[in-house]
Scaffold this active site. Structure first.
Site, short mmCIF file in Angstrom:
data_model
loop_
_atom_site.label_atom_id
_atom_site.label_comp_id
_atom_site.label_asym_id
_atom_site.label_seq_id
_atom_site.Cartn_x
_atom_site.Cartn_y
_atom_site.Cartn_z
N ASN A 118 0.81 -1.23 0.00
CA ASN A 118 0.00 0.00 0.00
C ASN A 118 0.84 1.27 0.00
O ASN A 118 0.37 2.34 -0.40
CB ASN A 118 -1.02 0.00 1.14
CG ASN A 118 -0.38 -0.01 2.50
OD1 ASN A 118 0.81 -0.32 2.64
ND2 ASN A 118 -1.13 0.33 3.52
N GLU A 214 5.39 -3.46 11.77
CA GLU A 214 4.13 -2.72 11.70
C GLU A 214 3.12 -3.67 11.08
O GLU A 214 3.24 -4.04 9.92
CB GLU A 214 4.33 -1.47 10.83
CG GLU A 214 3.10 -0.60 10.72
CD GLU A 214 3.23 0.42 9.59
OE1 GLU A 214 4.36 0.74 9.18
OE2 GLU A 214 2.19 0.88 9.11
N CYS A 248 -3.16 0.84 7.09
CA CYS A 248 -3.23 0.25 8.43
C CYS A 248 -3.79 1.27 9.41
O CYS A 248 -4.35 0.91 10.44
CB CYS A 248 -1.87 -0.28 8.87
SG CYS A 248 -0.60 0.96 8.84
#
Ligand code: G3H
Length: 457
Positions: A118, A214, A248
């Site tokens: 992303n 992450e 996210c």
């Protein structure tokens, strides 16, 4: 890594590329600044490739390239100022001033960097830049979707900037094959990973080396009755639907705090109005907001979550007329009446879907939000700053946004997930520090006489 592109290997021996480690800090900074200039020079081309690869709207792809150039420049400036410290023994009770410690921060060696699809450039750059300024060499495995962007935006750009061979390496391939190989390799000295559900496997496989992870979020937004209705609605729409919710840090569930539906009656029409204004289309279209999600598997997963919620009684507020999809292009969805029995309450949709839950009290909203295994960010919307402070104390997340949607940046701020959302902080300085280790030289000193200051006439 079999061809020895690293610096200090896990086994403790040195390899022929030791000189890479000795590339002066200012030279590394210069390299990063040149890379930033190359990124700006080739921004249009890289943005087009990113748009084609991951269906990011062109404007967002272009701004990601510039954001990465800014990140490189900031990292170059910051990196040359991360140094060690000198400590004297008499700071500890009972000790004399007869020892000193020179505490140096030395590179870890080889950093394995795995960015996600992303942000194929910015999250690659946020791993490569700090790792480089910390004195390391890098082996990066780009995401399968986004690999060409990484090859161009990191591999080719670093080459153009003059990176010596072996310093920054880009190796493409499937995560399940090459990703595991790299993260478990005995020459890997640290792993910096951004991704979803595979995080635990990566961590277990990597073993006892520093990890920067992450791993996704289910960011809740707690909306209190006294919030600024217009600003809150706008922040929620932007927070939930930017890049079609594939962030996210997207708002993934709203907790509307109300007993009688009064808050929803005021804010829901504004949210729906905002969502209806979002332009749905292909990434190259002008001013488009919602573009196709990354692949068919993801689209099917998102639909499954919405079907499950509807089957269990949630109300589909949008799209009007029901679920609307063409290929991987999903029209934005808003659901109300979402409850704990529905998968959408706790599973990360990573798509253009906004579930809304009504709860009678702040306490209950906090309890439900904290029940998630994820804890990346959360947001609180209220005009009562004391309430915002105490709610943010109680929320288990690495960042609490007050009257704003979740976001990772600015890129020098610390960014960390609690619980299953990750390990360690990102953010330029934090990332540089994470990619170094402390080394101490300790020596006995003869206590000298204090220097007497000259008396002023
Ligand atoms: O998807 C994860 C990214 O770290 C989110 O970054 O908040 O800048 O969109 P962002």
């Amino acid at each position: 890594m079999d061809c020895c592109c690293g610096v200090l290997v896990r086994g403790g021996s040195c390899c022929s590329a030791l000189t890479l480690c000795l590339l002066d800090s200012w030279k590394r900074a210069e390299l990063l600044k040149k890379a930033a200039a190359e990124l700006r020079e080739h921004a249009t081309h890289i943005a087009r490739v990113m748009m084609d690869e991951v269906a990011k709207p062109y404007a967002a792809a272009f701004s990601e390239v510039l954001r990465t150039a800014d990140l490189f420049e900031y990292t170059a400036e910051e990196g040359v100022r991360v140094s060690g410290e000198l400590q004297l023994s008499d700071a500890f009770p009972g000790e004399k001033r007869n020892k000193l410690a020179l505490v140096q921060r030395v590179p870890l060696g080889v950093i394995v960097a795995i960015p996600p699809y992303n942000y194929p450039l910015n999250l690659a750059g946020s791993k490569v830049g700090p790792a480089l300024m910390a004195g390391n060499s890098i082996v990066m495995k780009p995401p399968s979707a986004g690999a060409v962007t990484c090859l161009l935006g990191i591999g080719a750009i670093m080459h153009l900037a003059g990176a010596p061979p072996g310093l920054i390496n880009v190796v493409t391939g499937k995560g399940s094959e090459i990703g595991d190989y790299l993260t478990q390799h005995r020459d890997a000295n640290a792993v910096s990973f951004t991704g979803g559900g595979t995080g635990l496997r990566v961590a277990k496989g990597a073993g006892m080396i520093p990890l920067q992870m992450e791993l996704g979020g289910k960011d809740p937004a707690l909306v209190l009755p006294d919030c600024n209705i217009e600003k809150t609605a706008a922040a929620l729409v932007k927070g939930a639907f930017s890049y079609s919710g594939q962030r996210c840090t997207a708002v993934k569930v709203i907790y509307m705090i109300e007993k009688d539906g009064e808050l929803s009656a005021k804010i829901l029409p504004l949210i729906l109005e905002g969502v209806k204004k979002l332009r749905v289309g292909m990434p190259w279209e002008d001013k488009v907001d919602i573009t196709p999600v990354i692949d068919g598997k993801s689209a099917a997963f998102i639909k499954g979550l919405v079907d499950d919620a509807q089957a269990k009684g949630a109300k589909l507020e949008l799209p009007e007329g029901g679920w609307k999809q063409s290929g991987n292009l999903i029209h934005p969805v808003v659901l109300t009446g979402v409850t704990q029995e529905m998968r959408l309450m706790y599973e990360e949709q990573f798509g253009p879907v906004l579930p809304i839950v009504s709860v009678p009290s702040v306490e209950e909203a906090i309890e439900l939000a904290n029940a998630s295994p994820l804890g990346l960010q959360a947001s609180v919307f209220t005009q009562d700053i004391d309430a915002a402070m105490s709610i943010s104390d109680a929320l288990q997340a690495g960042t609490i946004q007050i009257n704003g949607a979740p976001a990772r940046g600015p890129d020098h701020f610390p960014f960390q997930g609690f619980k299953d959302s990750g390990l360690s902080s990102q953010g330029v300085r934090y990332s540089i520090e994470k990619k170094k280790k402390r080394k101490k030289r300790q020596r006995a000193v003869v206590a000298g006489r204090e220097v007497q200051h000259r008396k002023r006439p």
